[in-house]
Design a protein around this motif. Structure first.
Motif, PDB file in Angstrom:
ATOM      1  N   ASP A  25      13.805 103.079  52.359  1.00 35.77           N
ATOM      2  CA  ASP A  25      15.135 102.540  52.300  1.00 35.77           C
ATOM      3  C   ASP A  25      15.801 101.789  53.644  1.00 35.77           C
ATOM      4  OD1 ASP A  25      15.070 103.264  49.916  1.00 35.77           O
ATOM      5  OD2 ASP A  25      15.949 105.276  49.941  1.00 35.77           O
ATOM      6  N   PHE A  26      15.401 102.698  54.864  1.00 42.34           N
ATOM      7  CA  PHE A  26      15.908 102.566  56.194  1.00 42.34           C
ATOM      8  C   PHE A  26      15.348 100.914  56.400  1.00 42.34           C
ATOM      9  CE2 PHE A  26      15.636 101.846  60.918  1.00 42.34           C
ATOM     10  CZ  PHE A  26      16.832 102.181  61.002  1.00 42.34           C
ATOM     11  N   ILE A  27      14.112 100.699  56.135  1.00 42.32           N
ATOM     12  CA  ILE A  27      13.386  99.674  56.396  1.00 42.32           C
ATOM     13  C   ILE A  27      13.916  98.420  55.653  1.00 42.32           C
ATOM     14  CG2 ILE A  27      11.286  98.286  56.392  1.00 42.32           C
ATOM     15  CD1 ILE A  27       9.868 101.083  57.348  1.00 42.32           C
ATOM     16  N   SER A  28      14.264  98.609  54.398  1.00 44.24           N
ATOM     17  CA  SER A  28      14.684  97.865  53.527  1.00 44.24           C
ATOM     18  C   SER A  28      16.369  97.095  54.004  1.00 44.24           C
ATOM     19  CB  SER A  28      14.811  98.194  52.190  1.00 44.24           C
ATOM     20  OG  SER A  28      15.303  97.177  51.315  1.00 44.24           O
ATOM     21  N   GLU A  29      16.986  98.460  54.083  1.00 41.23           N
ATOM     22  CA  GLU A  29      18.478  98.042  54.444  1.00 41.23           C
ATOM     23  C   GLU A  29      18.562  97.328  55.678  1.00 41.23           C
ATOM     24  OE1 GLU A  29      22.539  98.674  54.207  1.00 41.23           O
ATOM     25  OE2 GLU A  29      21.181  99.329  52.941  1.00 41.23           O
ATOM     26  N   PHE A  30      17.816  97.357  56.930  1.00 40.11           N
ATOM     27  CA  PHE A  30      17.815  96.608  57.889  1.00 40.11           C
ATOM     28  C   PHE A  30      17.213  95.449  57.882  1.00 40.11           C
ATOM     29  CE2 PHE A  30      19.718 100.709  59.082  1.00 40.11           C
ATOM     30  CZ  PHE A  30      20.844 100.202  60.032  1.00 40.11           C
ATOM     31  N   LYS A  31      16.466  95.199  56.690  1.00 40.69           N
ATOM     32  CA  LYS A  31      15.499  94.013  56.639  1.00 40.69           C
ATOM     33  C   LYS A  31      14.607  93.682  57.633  1.00 40.69           C
ATOM     34  CE  LYS A  31      19.066  91.732  53.807  1.00 40.69           C
ATOM     35  NZ  LYS A  31      19.658  92.798  53.357  1.00 40.69           N
ATOM     36  N   LEU A  32      14.074  94.819  57.931  1.00 42.86           N
ATOM     37  CA  LEU A  32      13.001  94.822  59.071  1.00 42.86           C
ATOM     38  C   LEU A  32      11.472  94.140  58.693  1.00 42.86           C
ATOM     39  CD1 LEU A  32      13.204  98.554  60.588  1.00 42.86           C
ATOM     40  CD2 LEU A  32      14.513  96.422  61.343  1.00 42.86           C
ATOM     41  N   ASP A  33      11.113  93.225  59.681  1.00 50.34           N
ATOM     42  CA  ASP A  33       9.566  92.516  59.277  1.00 50.34           C
ATOM     43  C   ASP A  33       8.831  93.758  59.412  1.00 50.34           C
ATOM     44  OD1 ASP A  33       8.560  93.040  61.972  1.00 50.34           O
ATOM     45  OD2 ASP A  33      10.184  91.678  62.668  1.00 50.34           O
ATOM     46  N   TYR A  34       7.489  93.249  58.946  1.00 49.92           N
ATOM     47  CA  TYR A  34       6.308  94.082  58.780  1.00 49.92           C
ATOM     48  C   TYR A  34       5.921  95.035  59.877  1.00 49.92           C
ATOM     49  CZ  TYR A  34       1.438  95.655  58.083  1.00 49.92           C
ATOM     50  OH  TYR A  34       0.401  96.339  57.944  1.00 49.92           O
ATOM     51  N   PHE A  35       5.907  94.329  61.228  1.00 52.91           N
ATOM     52  CA  PHE A  35       5.700  95.142  62.364  1.00 52.91           C
ATOM     53  C   PHE A  35       6.718  95.875  62.814  1.00 52.91           C
ATOM     54  CE2 PHE A  35       3.390  90.745  63.096  1.00 52.91           C
ATOM     55  CZ  PHE A  35       2.295  91.400  62.600  1.00 52.91           C
ATOM     56  N   SER A  36       7.826  95.517  62.658  1.00 56.21           N
ATOM     57  CA  SER A  36       9.247  96.751  62.925  1.00 56.21           C
ATOM     58  C   SER A  36       9.119  97.818  62.093  1.00 56.21           C
ATOM     59  CB  SER A  36      10.514  95.896  62.959  1.00 56.21           C
ATOM     60  OG  SER A  36      10.577  94.753  63.992  1.00 56.21           O
ATOM     61  N   GLY A  37       9.027  97.427  60.550  1.00 58.72           N
ATOM     62  CA  GLY A  37       8.776  98.370  59.744  1.00 58.72           C
ATOM     63  C   GLY A  37       7.940  99.661  60.035  1.00 58.72           C
ATOM     64  N   ILE A  39       6.611 100.263  62.883  1.00 60.53           N
ATOM     65  CA  ILE A  39       6.937 100.952  64.257  1.00 60.53           C
ATOM     66  C   ILE A  39       7.903 102.083  63.583  1.00 60.53           C
ATOM     67  CG2 ILE A  39       8.661 100.830  66.191  1.00 60.53           C
ATOM     68  CD1 ILE A  39       7.563  97.950  66.380  1.00 60.53           C
ATOM     69  N   VAL A  40       8.976 101.796  62.907  1.00 64.15           N
ATOM     70  CA  VAL A  40       9.904 102.867  62.396  1.00 64.15           C
ATOM     71  C   VAL A  40       9.192 104.208  61.605  1.00 64.15           C
ATOM     72  CG1 VAL A  40      11.786 103.322  60.699  1.00 64.15           C
ATOM     73  CG2 VAL A  40      11.935 101.483  62.331  1.00 64.15           C
ATOM     74  N   LYS A  56       0.168 105.674  68.917  1.00 64.66           N
ATOM     75  CA  LYS A  56      -0.982 104.605  69.473  1.00 64.66           C
ATOM     76  C   LYS A  56      -0.465 103.428  68.477  1.00 64.66           C
ATOM     77  CE  LYS A  56      -4.578 107.277  71.834  1.00 64.66           C
ATOM     78  NZ  LYS A  56      -5.758 107.660  71.746  1.00 64.66           N
ATOM     79  N   LYS A  57      -0.342 103.785  67.174  1.00 69.27           N
ATOM     80  CA  LYS A  57      -0.090 102.530  66.220  1.00 69.27           C
ATOM     81  C   LYS A  57       1.132 101.813  66.618  1.00 69.27           C
ATOM     82  CE  LYS A  57      -2.832 104.587  62.539  1.00 69.27           C
ATOM     83  NZ  LYS A  57      -2.880 105.074  61.250  1.00 69.27           N
ATOM     84  N   VAL A  58       2.262 102.876  67.042  1.00 69.84           N
ATOM     85  CA  VAL A  58       3.475 102.342  67.252  1.00 69.84           C
ATOM     86  C   VAL A  58       3.325 101.291  68.597  1.00 69.84           C
ATOM     87  CG1 VAL A  58       5.936 102.832  68.545  1.00 69.84           C
ATOM     88  CG2 VAL A  58       4.772 104.194  66.664  1.00 69.84           C
ATOM     89  N   GLY A  59       2.471 101.628  69.593  1.00 71.05           N
ATOM     90  CA  GLY A  59       2.177 100.517  70.527  1.00 71.05           C
ATOM     91  C   GLY A  59       1.498  99.334  70.248  1.00 71.05           C
ATOM     92  N   LYS A  60       0.585  99.637  69.211  1.00 66.84           N
ATOM     93  CA  LYS A  60      -0.201  98.348  68.650  1.00 66.84           C
ATOM     94  C   LYS A  60       0.978  97.499  68.017  1.00 66.84           C
ATOM     95  CE  LYS A  60      -2.929  97.067  64.707  1.00 66.84           C
ATOM     96  NZ  LYS A  60      -3.658  97.489  63.648  1.00 66.84           N
ATOM     97  N   PHE A  61       2.093  98.026  67.095  1.00 67.94           N
ATOM     98  CA  PHE A  61       2.773  97.221  66.566  1.00 67.94           C
ATOM     99  C   PHE A  61       3.913  96.692  67.355  1.00 67.94           C
ATOM    100  CE2 PHE A  61       0.997  99.105  62.834  1.00 67.94           C
ATOM    101  CZ  PHE A  61       0.577  98.190  62.150  1.00 67.94           C
ATOM    102  N   LEU A  62       4.396  97.359  68.393  1.00 74.46           N
ATOM    103  CA  LEU A  62       5.228  96.916  69.496  1.00 74.46           C
ATOM    104  C   LEU A  62       4.497  95.458  70.245  1.00 74.46           C
ATOM    105  CD1 LEU A  62       6.650  99.878  70.991  1.00 74.46           C
ATOM    106  CD2 LEU A  62       7.772  98.080  70.049  1.00 74.46           C
ATOM    107  N   LYS A  63       3.330  95.712  70.464  1.00 71.54           N
ATOM    108  CA  LYS A  63       2.757  94.374  71.116  1.00 71.54           C
ATOM    109  C   LYS A  63       2.648  93.427  70.425  1.00 71.54           C
ATOM    110  CE  LYS A  63      -0.353  97.102  74.211  1.00 71.54           C
ATOM    111  NZ  LYS A  63      -1.773  97.720  74.350  1.00 71.54           N
ATOM    112  N   LEU A  64       2.360  93.713  69.067  1.00 68.54           N
ATOM    113  CA  LEU A  64       2.433  92.519  67.998  1.00 68.54           C
ATOM    114  C   LEU A  64       3.891  91.897  67.918  1.00 68.54           C
ATOM    115  CD1 LEU A  64      -0.199  94.129  65.302  1.00 68.54           C
ATOM    116  CD2 LEU A  64      -0.483  91.908  66.906  1.00 68.54           C
ATOM    117  N   SER A  65       4.737  92.774  67.946  1.00 71.02           N
ATOM    118  CA  SER A  65       5.995  92.227  67.826  1.00 71.02           C
ATOM    119  C   SER A  65       6.460  91.401  69.039  1.00 71.02           C
ATOM    120  CB  SER A  65       7.100  93.350  67.718  1.00 71.02           C
ATOM    121  OG  SER A  65       6.894  94.059  66.428  1.00 71.02           O
TER     122      SER A  65
END
Length: 72
Positions: A25-37, A39-40, A56-65
């Motif tokens: 719901d948080f991800i949807s409410e803030f309309k986050l993209d795939y990578f940001s979602g 990360i959360v 480590k997955k957070v780091g991976k998705f931050l780099k992609l973002s």
């Protein structure tokens, strides 16, 4: 365990239960993209599920973002 119970556990795993808002719901409410979602999601669950692996997955998705942000 019934089929319905299994399905509910997969949809609402224990590491997301108990908060005032569902991560999805948080991800949807803030309309986050795939990578940001992602990360959360991984930040929220790391203490309750996979610890360092999730961070480590957070780091991976931050780099992609960052790559996408720099390109745009």
């Amino acid at each position: 365990m019934t089929e319905k119970k299994k399905q509910k556990d997969n949809i609402n795993p224990t590491y997301y239960v108990g908060s005032k808002i569902q991560v999805s719901d948080f991800i949807s409410e803030f309309k986050l993209d795939y990578f940001s979602g992602n990360i959360v999601k991984y930040v929220v669950r790391h203490k309750f599920k996979n610890g360092l692996e999730d961070l480590k997955k957070v780091g991976k998705f931050l780099k992609l973002s960052f790559k996408i942000f720099i390109i745009s």
